[in-house]
Design a protein around this motif. Sequence first.
Motif, PDB file in Angstrom:
ATOM      1  N   GLY A 182     -12.465  77.774  65.828  1.00 27.27           N
ATOM      2  CA  GLY A 182     -11.092  78.109  65.469  1.00 27.27           C
ATOM      3  C   GLY A 182     -10.193  78.066  66.684  1.00 27.27           C
ATOM      4  N   PHE A 183      -8.913  77.843  66.437  1.00 20.80           N
ATOM      5  CA  PHE A 183      -7.982  77.603  67.536  1.00 20.80           C
ATOM      6  C   PHE A 183      -6.690  78.380  67.312  1.00 20.80           C
ATOM      7  CE2 PHE A 183     -10.738  74.084  66.673  1.00 20.80           C
ATOM      8  CZ  PHE A 183     -11.304  73.823  67.906  1.00 20.80           C
ATOM      9  N   ASP A 184      -6.167  78.904  68.396  1.00 13.52           N
ATOM     10  CA  ASP A 184      -4.925  79.669  68.347  1.00 13.52           C
ATOM     11  C   ASP A 184      -3.750  78.702  68.233  1.00 13.52           C
ATOM     12  OD1 ASP A 184      -2.777  81.322  68.678  1.00 13.52           O
ATOM     13  OD2 ASP A 184      -3.581  82.379  70.407  1.00 13.52           O
ATOM     14  N   GLU A 185      -3.074  78.736  67.101  1.00 17.61           N
ATOM     15  CA  GLU A 185      -1.977  77.790  66.857  1.00 17.61           C
ATOM     16  C   GLU A 185      -0.873  77.898  67.905  1.00 17.61           C
ATOM     17  OE1 GLU A 185      -0.304  77.437  62.939  1.00 17.61           O
ATOM     18  OE2 GLU A 185      -2.188  78.052  62.026  1.00 17.61           O
ATOM     19  N   LYS A 186      -0.738  79.047  68.529  1.00 22.10           N
ATOM     20  CA  LYS A 186       0.331  79.228  69.509  1.00 22.10           C
ATOM     21  C   LYS A 186       0.163  78.301  70.718  1.00 22.10           C
ATOM     22  CE  LYS A 186      -0.444  83.636  69.791  1.00 22.10           C
ATOM     23  NZ  LYS A 186      -0.389  85.061  70.222  1.00 22.10           N
ATOM     24  N   ARG A 187      -1.058  77.815  70.933  1.00 19.60           N
ATOM     25  CA  ARG A 187      -1.301  76.901  72.057  1.00 19.60           C
ATOM     26  C   ARG A 187      -0.762  75.503  71.792  1.00 19.60           C
ATOM     27  NH1 ARG A 187      -7.311  76.455  72.232  1.00 19.60           N
ATOM     28  NH2 ARG A 187      -6.865  74.954  73.857  1.00 19.60           N
ATOM     29  N   PHE A 188      -0.480  75.180  70.532  1.00 18.61           N
ATOM     30  CA  PHE A 188      -0.166  73.798  70.160  1.00 18.61           C
ATOM     31  C   PHE A 188       1.265  73.712  69.636  1.00 18.61           C
ATOM     32  CE2 PHE A 188      -4.624  74.803  69.542  1.00 18.61           C
ATOM     33  CZ  PHE A 188      -5.230  73.860  70.359  1.00 18.61           C
ATOM     34  N   ARG A 189       2.060  72.865  70.260  1.00 18.83           N
ATOM     35  CA  ARG A 189       3.475  72.763  69.907  1.00 18.83           C
ATOM     36  C   ARG A 189       3.832  71.304  69.655  1.00 18.83           C
ATOM     37  NH1 ARG A 189       3.014  76.449  74.080  1.00 18.83           N
ATOM     38  NH2 ARG A 189       3.748  78.560  73.626  1.00 18.83           N
ATOM     39  N   PRO A 190       3.691  70.843  68.410  1.00 17.09           N
ATOM     40  CA  PRO A 190       4.077  69.464  68.094  1.00 17.09           C
ATOM     41  C   PRO A 190       5.531  69.206  68.471  1.00 17.09           C
ATOM     42  CG  PRO A 190       2.881  70.454  66.269  1.00 17.09           C
ATOM     43  CD  PRO A 190       3.162  71.561  67.246  1.00 17.09           C
ATOM     44  N   ILE A 191       5.790  68.018  68.960  1.00 18.19           N
ATOM     45  CA  ILE A 191       7.124  67.671  69.443  1.00 18.19           C
ATOM     46  C   ILE A 191       7.598  66.411  68.719  1.00 18.19           C
ATOM     47  CG2 ILE A 191       8.458  66.912  71.448  1.00 18.19           C
ATOM     48  CD1 ILE A 191       6.476  68.547  73.162  1.00 18.19           C
ATOM     49  N   ALA A 192       8.763  66.471  68.099  1.00 20.06           N
ATOM     50  CA  ALA A 192       9.333  65.286  67.459  1.00 20.06           C
ATOM     51  C   ALA A 192       9.685  64.265  68.538  1.00 20.06           C
ATOM     52  CB  ALA A 192      10.570  65.675  66.659  1.00 20.06           C
ATOM     53  N   HIS A 193       9.214  63.031  68.365  1.00 16.39           N
ATOM     54  CA  HIS A 193       9.473  62.006  69.375  1.00 16.39           C
ATOM     55  C   HIS A 193       9.394  60.620  68.745  1.00 16.39           C
ATOM     56  CE1 HIS A 193       5.084  62.544  69.259  1.00 16.39           C
ATOM     57  NE2 HIS A 193       5.008  61.269  69.553  1.00 16.39           N
ATOM     58  N   GLN A 295      -0.365  67.459  65.920  1.00 18.10           N
ATOM     59  CA  GLN A 295       0.202  66.554  64.926  1.00 18.10           C
ATOM     60  C   GLN A 295       0.081  65.084  65.348  1.00 18.10           C
ATOM     61  OE1 GLN A 295       4.346  66.594  62.542  1.00 18.10           O
ATOM     62  NE2 GLN A 295       3.310  68.578  62.681  1.00 18.10           N
ATOM     63  N   LEU A 296      -1.138  64.731  65.782  1.00 21.63           N
ATOM     64  CA  LEU A 296      -1.467  63.342  66.066  1.00 21.63           C
ATOM     65  C   LEU A 296      -2.289  62.780  64.918  1.00 21.63           C
ATOM     66  CD1 LEU A 296      -0.661  64.367  68.921  1.00 21.63           C
ATOM     67  CD2 LEU A 296      -2.438  62.867  69.835  1.00 21.63           C
ATOM     68  N   ALA A 297      -2.158  61.488  64.663  1.00 16.25           N
ATOM     69  CA  ALA A 297      -3.057  60.809  63.741  1.00 16.25           C
ATOM     70  C   ALA A 297      -4.439  60.725  64.392  1.00 16.25           C
ATOM     71  CB  ALA A 297      -2.543  59.409  63.417  1.00 16.25           C
ATOM     72  N   LEU A 298      -5.495  60.849  63.589  1.00 18.14           N
ATOM     73  CA  LEU A 298      -6.859  60.906  64.110  1.00 18.14           C
ATOM     74  C   LEU A 298      -7.641  59.649  63.739  1.00 18.14           C
ATOM     75  CD1 LEU A 298      -7.779  64.567  63.043  1.00 18.14           C
ATOM     76  CD2 LEU A 298      -6.666  63.816  65.170  1.00 18.14           C
ATOM     77  N   VAL A 299      -8.374  59.110  64.707  1.00 15.86           N
ATOM     78  CA  VAL A 299      -9.308  58.014  64.463  1.00 15.86           C
ATOM     79  C   VAL A 299     -10.607  58.373  65.162  1.00 15.86           C
ATOM     80  CG1 VAL A 299      -9.801  55.555  64.743  1.00 15.86           C
ATOM     81  CG2 VAL A 299      -7.439  56.309  64.334  1.00 15.86           C
ATOM     82  N   GLY A 300     -11.698  58.451  64.398  1.00 16.57           N
ATOM     83  CA  GLY A 300     -12.984  58.836  64.979  1.00 16.57           C
ATOM     84  C   GLY A 300     -14.135  58.167  64.271  1.00 16.57           C
ATOM     85  N   THR A 301     -15.316  58.438  64.753  1.00 13.47           N
ATOM     86  CA  THR A 301     -16.526  57.861  64.170  1.00 13.47           C
ATOM     87  C   THR A 301     -17.102  58.771  63.092  1.00 13.47           C
ATOM     88  OG1 THR A 301     -17.509  58.660  66.245  1.00 13.47           O
ATOM     89  CG2 THR A 301     -17.370  56.286  65.941  1.00 13.47           C
ATOM     90  N   ASN A 302     -17.798  58.155  62.171  1.00 11.30           N
ATOM     91  CA  ASN A 302     -18.340  58.867  61.014  1.00 11.30           C
ATOM     92  C   ASN A 302     -19.665  59.540  61.393  1.00 11.30           C
ATOM     93  OD1 ASN A 302     -18.691  59.792  58.432  1.00 11.30           O
ATOM     94  ND2 ASN A 302     -19.293  57.833  57.569  1.00 11.30           N
ATOM     95  N   VAL A 303     -19.577  60.521  62.278  1.00 14.38           N
ATOM     96  CA  VAL A 303     -20.776  61.225  62.749  1.00 14.38           C
ATOM     97  C   VAL A 303     -20.497  62.718  62.844  1.00 14.38           C
ATOM     98  CG1 VAL A 303     -21.719  59.300  64.083  1.00 14.38           C
ATOM     99  CG2 VAL A 303     -20.142  60.884  65.174  1.00 14.38           C
ATOM    100  N   GLY A 304     -21.538  63.513  62.646  1.00 16.86           N
ATOM    101  CA  GLY A 304     -21.526  64.944  62.929  1.00 16.86           C
ATOM    102  C   GLY A 304     -20.308  65.677  62.424  1.00 16.86           C
ATOM    103  N   ARG A 346       0.405  64.461  59.574  1.00 18.88           N
ATOM    104  CA  ARG A 346       0.820  65.663  58.847  1.00 18.88           C
ATOM    105  C   ARG A 346      -0.352  66.264  58.083  1.00 18.88           C
ATOM    106  NH1 ARG A 346       4.905  68.876  59.616  1.00 18.88           N
ATOM    107  NH2 ARG A 346       4.754  69.468  57.430  1.00 18.88           N
ATOM    108  N   ALA A 347      -1.127  65.404  57.413  1.00 16.14           N
ATOM    109  CA  ALA A 347      -2.280  65.884  56.645  1.00 16.14           C
ATOM    110  C   ALA A 347      -3.333  66.493  57.569  1.00 16.14           C
ATOM    111  CB  ALA A 347      -2.879  64.743  55.831  1.00 16.14           C
ATOM    112  N   ALA A 348      -3.532  65.885  58.738  1.00 17.91           N
ATOM    113  CA  ALA A 348      -4.496  66.425  59.700  1.00 17.91           C
ATOM    114  C   ALA A 348      -4.055  67.791  60.197  1.00 17.91           C
ATOM    115  CB  ALA A 348      -4.653  65.459  60.876  1.00 17.91           C
ATOM    116  N   SER A 349      -2.768  67.935  60.466  1.00 15.36           N
ATOM    117  CA  SER A 349      -2.235  69.212  60.931  1.00 15.36           C
ATOM    118  C   SER A 349      -2.391  70.290  59.865  1.00 15.36           C
ATOM    119  CB  SER A 349      -0.764  69.043  61.302  1.00 15.36           C
ATOM    120  OG  SER A 349      -0.195  70.267  61.690  1.00 15.36           O
ATOM    121  N   ASP A 350      -2.084  69.948  58.625  1.00 17.93           N
ATOM    122  CA  ASP A 350      -2.195  70.925  57.531  1.00 17.93           C
ATOM    123  C   ASP A 350      -3.637  71.396  57.362  1.00 17.93           C
ATOM    124  OD1 ASP A 350       0.496  70.692  57.076  1.00 17.93           O
ATOM    125  OD2 ASP A 350       0.307  69.326  55.372  1.00 17.93           O
TER     126      ASP A 350
END
Length: 375
Positions: A182-193, A295-304, A346-350
């Motif tokens: 789990g992660f403290d949301e206060k550490r993460f501040r998405p920025i419109a750019h 709030q980044l789009a994610l690309v990863g491998t289908n593992v673990g 957006r879906a990843a962030s939610d």
Amino acid sequence: MNILQALFFPPEQPGGVSSMVPYIQERFNQMDYEMELFSLPKRIRNKGNEPVSFKTFDHTPYLGNTLVDKYIQTYRDYLWWTQMRIKKKYDLIHAHHPIAAMVMKRVFPDTKLILTLHSSYERELILNKKIEAGGPEHQFLTSIYRELEVTADRILTVSHAFQTYLHHYVEDAGRIKVIHNGFDEKRFRPIAHENEVTQLISVCRLVPAKGLDVLLKACARIKEKGHPFVLHLIGDGPIRKELEAMAQSLGLYDDIIFYGYMLHPEEFMPFFDVFVLPSRAEAFGSVFAEAALCQLALVGTNVGGISEQIEHGVNGLLVPVEDDEALAEALETVIIDPDYRYQLARAASDKAKKDYSLERVIAQLKKVYREEKSK
């Protein structure tokens, strides 16, 4: 309730556990708990000399092997440091490393011990070509899991994939429960750019297990198709020079920036567009959740644990391990379609806010602590 969190690495080290537990401590200390952190400083080396033995297997046939000897000496050092530094008792001890768990139970045999297994050291070593599958080091390290089973009062792990992996090495796999990081949301501040050129970012140790060679090959394919991008690599490790040489040989010198080690990459990530990491194995992959909260789009491998965080086409894209062509196609998709990229982000962030919130971890751990204390 008085609880000790026994880490291996000191807090503020990169990685899920060391960056997560201090925030857990902060939240519990705000409630009716006393929580302290304990770890082995890097300066403590070759201090311990007490004998080491295990209940479930004989480790002496493995002695003389460099890795095994180092592991045993680290156990002794952790034991020496614990006996010298800890002069009080706790209601519960929550360990986050096998050595920490075994030492704490040895020093405090009557104290309830909870262990969270965060990753597989032996798999990482195999993927990083440090040991061979089935070799003596592999046998020794996997034997530790059974030892932990009889040592800890409760075992937790961070993903269902890693829970399944552990089934091969313990007798009662049903004891192992999953609590995701789990992660403290206060550490993460998405920025419109608005980035005119798509900015890709990867954050990891520069080791073979992370699949960065596959990523560079995929980037070369993207460049051949004429899609502009910049890849930002944050992290350091033993194959940095090899990766830098590979980038040059693939004609990617002007498209990749190697930053080296950075303590708080989450402060940097929100300015980018796509997080990509083609790991060959991940018990959980905390950095994916962190990137999602940025709030980044994610690309990863289908593992673990990666495949547990990403639902393909919904909140990110999954590709097969070792497949640079499939990785290039996935990256091309998010490079040429900013709207789709934003939808995935957006879906990843939610999902990350819902499933990997620190509040959820606190509630789950509180329940575990109360159950163990009442036994």
